[in-house]
Enzyme design. Sequence first.
Site, PDB file in Angstrom:
ATOM      1  N   SER A 191       0.852  -1.204   0.000  1.00  0.00           N
ATOM      2  CA  SER A 191       0.000   0.000   0.000  1.00  0.00           C
ATOM      3  C   SER A 191       0.878   1.240   0.000  1.00  0.00           C
ATOM      4  CB  SER A 191      -0.886   0.018   1.250  1.00  0.00           C
ATOM      5  OG  SER A 191      -1.484   1.291   1.403  1.00  0.00           O
ATOM      6  N   TYR A 204      -2.381  -1.131  10.187  1.00  0.00           N
ATOM      7  CA  TYR A 204      -2.396  -1.524   8.768  1.00  0.00           C
ATOM      8  C   TYR A 204      -1.134  -1.035   8.064  1.00  0.00           C
ATOM      9  CZ  TYR A 204      -4.088  -1.210   3.854  1.00  0.00           C
ATOM     10  OH  TYR A 204      -4.238  -1.297   2.487  1.00  0.00           O
TER      11      TYR A 204
HETATM   12  N1  LIG Z   1      -8.687  -0.151  -1.738  1.00  0.00           N
HETATM   13  C1  LIG Z   1      -7.627   0.603  -1.525  1.00  0.00           C
HETATM   14  O1  LIG Z   1      -7.696   1.835  -1.515  1.00  0.00           O
HETATM   15  C2  LIG Z   1      -6.287  -0.040  -1.308  1.00  0.00           C
HETATM   16  C3  LIG Z   1      -5.157   0.767  -1.255  1.00  0.00           C
HETATM   17  C4  LIG Z   1      -3.911   0.188  -1.045  1.00  0.00           C
HETATM   18  C5  LIG Z   1      -3.802  -1.184  -0.901  1.00  0.00           C
HETATM   19  N2  LIG Z   1      -4.940  -1.952  -0.958  1.00  0.00           N
HETATM   20  C6  LIG Z   1      -4.771  -3.392  -0.769  1.00  0.00           C
HETATM   21  O2  LIG Z   1      -5.455  -4.109  -1.762  1.00  0.00           O
HETATM   22  C7  LIG Z   1      -5.725  -5.422  -1.273  1.00  0.00           C
HETATM   23  C8  LIG Z   1      -7.132  -5.832  -1.656  1.00  0.00           C
HETATM   24  O3  LIG Z   1      -8.068  -4.987  -1.016  1.00  0.00           O
HETATM   25  P1  LIG Z   1      -9.296  -4.343  -1.764  1.00  0.00           P
HETATM   26  O4  LIG Z   1      -9.159  -2.876  -1.590  1.00  0.00           O
HETATM   27  O5  LIG Z   1      -9.432  -4.916  -3.109  1.00  0.00           O
HETATM   28  O6  LIG Z   1     -10.529  -4.731  -0.807  1.00  0.00           O
HETATM   29  P2  LIG Z   1     -11.491  -6.004  -0.746  1.00  0.00           P
HETATM   30  O7  LIG Z   1     -12.308  -5.813   0.468  1.00  0.00           O
HETATM   31  O8  LIG Z   1     -12.184  -6.217  -2.019  1.00  0.00           O
HETATM   32  O9  LIG Z   1     -10.468  -7.214  -0.540  1.00  0.00           O
HETATM   33  C9  LIG Z   1      -9.906  -7.595   0.694  1.00  0.00           C
HETATM   34  C10 LIG Z   1     -10.120  -9.086   0.810  1.00  0.00           C
HETATM   35  O10 LIG Z   1      -9.331  -9.617   1.867  1.00  0.00           O
HETATM   36  C11 LIG Z   1      -9.916 -10.847   2.227  1.00  0.00           C
HETATM   37  N3  LIG Z   1      -9.719 -11.104   3.655  1.00  0.00           N
HETATM   38  C12 LIG Z   1      -9.699 -10.218   4.671  1.00  0.00           C
HETATM   39  N4  LIG Z   1      -9.496 -10.862   5.840  1.00  0.00           N
HETATM   40  C13 LIG Z   1      -9.377 -12.180   5.549  1.00  0.00           C
HETATM   41  C14 LIG Z   1      -9.161 -13.357   6.317  1.00  0.00           C
HETATM   42  N5  LIG Z   1      -9.004 -13.311   7.657  1.00  0.00           N
HETATM   43  N6  LIG Z   1      -9.131 -14.546   5.679  1.00  0.00           N
HETATM   44  C15 LIG Z   1      -9.299 -14.613   4.337  1.00  0.00           C
HETATM   45  N7  LIG Z   1      -9.476 -13.534   3.547  1.00  0.00           N
HETATM   46  C16 LIG Z   1      -9.530 -12.340   4.148  1.00  0.00           C
HETATM   47  C17 LIG Z   1     -11.389 -10.782   1.891  1.00  0.00           C
HETATM   48  O11 LIG Z   1     -11.703 -11.835   1.026  1.00  0.00           O
HETATM   49  C18 LIG Z   1     -11.555  -9.469   1.170  1.00  0.00           C
HETATM   50  O12 LIG Z   1     -12.343  -9.612   0.038  1.00  0.00           O
HETATM   51  C19 LIG Z   1      -5.427  -5.387   0.220  1.00  0.00           C
HETATM   52  O13 LIG Z   1      -4.153  -5.938   0.475  1.00  0.00           O
HETATM   53  C20 LIG Z   1      -5.390  -3.902   0.520  1.00  0.00           C
HETATM   54  O14 LIG Z   1      -4.579  -3.594   1.628  1.00  0.00           O
HETATM   55  C21 LIG Z   1      -6.163  -1.416  -1.157  1.00  0.00           C
END
Ligand SMILES: NC(=O)c1ccc[n+]([C@@H]2O[C@H](COP(=O)([O-])OP(=O)(O)OC[C@H]3O[C@@H](n4cnc5c(N)ncnc54)[C@H](O)[C@@H]3O)[C@@H](O)[C@H]2O)c1
Length: 297
Positions: A191, A204
């Site tokens: 991130s 986080y």
């Molecule tokens: N959305 C943003 O702005 C952003 C920014 C930087 C990084 N990210 C990173 O992108 C990645 C995906 O996130 P996203 O934004 O697509 O959100 P999202 O909610 O679609 O995906 C996160 C997923 O993590 C999984 N998860 C969480 N806890 C879990 C557990 N205990 N066991 C199994 N699965 C679990 C879930 O299936 C969930 O769908 C993450 O690593 C997040 O940190 C997102």
Amino acid sequence: MTDKGQFEEGYQVPVQHQKAPGLEKDLNPQPLYDQLPTPDGGAQLYKAAGKLEGKKAIITGGDSGIGRSIAILYAMEGADVFIAYLKQEEEDAQKTKKLVEEKGGKCYLHTTDLRDRDNCKTLVDEAVRQLGGVDVLVNNAAYQMMVEDIKDLDEDQWIETFNTNIHPFFYLSKYTLPHMKKGSTIINNASINAYIGRPDLLDYTSTKGAIVSFTRGLSNQYVSKGIRVNAVAPGPVWTPLIPATMNEEAIKNFTSPMGRPSQPSEIASCFVFLASADSSSVSGQTIHANGGVIVNG
Ligand SMILES: NC(=O)c1ccc[n+]([C@@H]2O[C@H](COP(=O)([O-])OP(=O)(O)OC[C@H]3O[C@@H](n4cnc5c(N)ncnc54)[C@H](O)[C@@H]3O)[C@@H](O)[C@H]2O)c1
């Protein structure tokens, strides 16, 4: 909310909240997973070129958001995918499976809680059995919850965030690597927060810093064996994580120097690059798909 289109400079997402972990089906507006924004404020279908023909990929958190888009773009590039997710997300996962199949790929579904190391072991065994091998591991799942001040950050939340965001990256990499061969890749979702030190997501942000260092160290172990390890560090991306974990003020300010949040597909395309031979000399690195924020490292 502004009257700007979702992919135009000055767009502000409508404030909304969901119970964690959040579902993509309830997001307004719906994000892009197989299309990329165009300069005129529109969007066009991702152009595939057979870059992952015959590859087999594990994608954690593959039901929604960035993980869903990775699953779909990988299928468009010729890969089969095995996606892991929490059981509350079955509806999103079923839709991802359908979308992957529409693109001509196979999609195996696996509900699990990654915080348990035995579950990580089972996940890898199941993936290898169902896919018939594994060439790409995408460590993408994560948890976050805003807390402004360390004095209010519960010790249990600190532990659980580490249990979710970094320990499974270690377990899954450790259990998957024995099945990998030269040309295989591991790609970790980090991130921008690891680089800018976001204060209201301290736990986080700390796990994301650990992911960057884990990526570098593991790359140094495996690069000479022909297995590359890289990371992507997204900025704000419109996914279910946002309404499930951020307050009204943070959602109102959910933007980048491009004047809008990124779409999942704009991050997933980096995961295609890092999984394919196009990135054959890239290892231990982080791609900063963050809407134009200049960061060090
Ligand atoms: N959305 C943003 O702005 C952003 C920014 C930087 C990084 N990210 C990173 O992108 C990645 C995906 O996130 P996203 O934004 O697509 O959100 P999202 O909610 O679609 O995906 C996160 C997923 O993590 C999984 N998860 C969480 N806890 C879990 C557990 N205990 N066991 C199994 N699965 C679990 C879930 O299936 C969930 O769908 C993450 O690593 C997040 O940190 C997102």
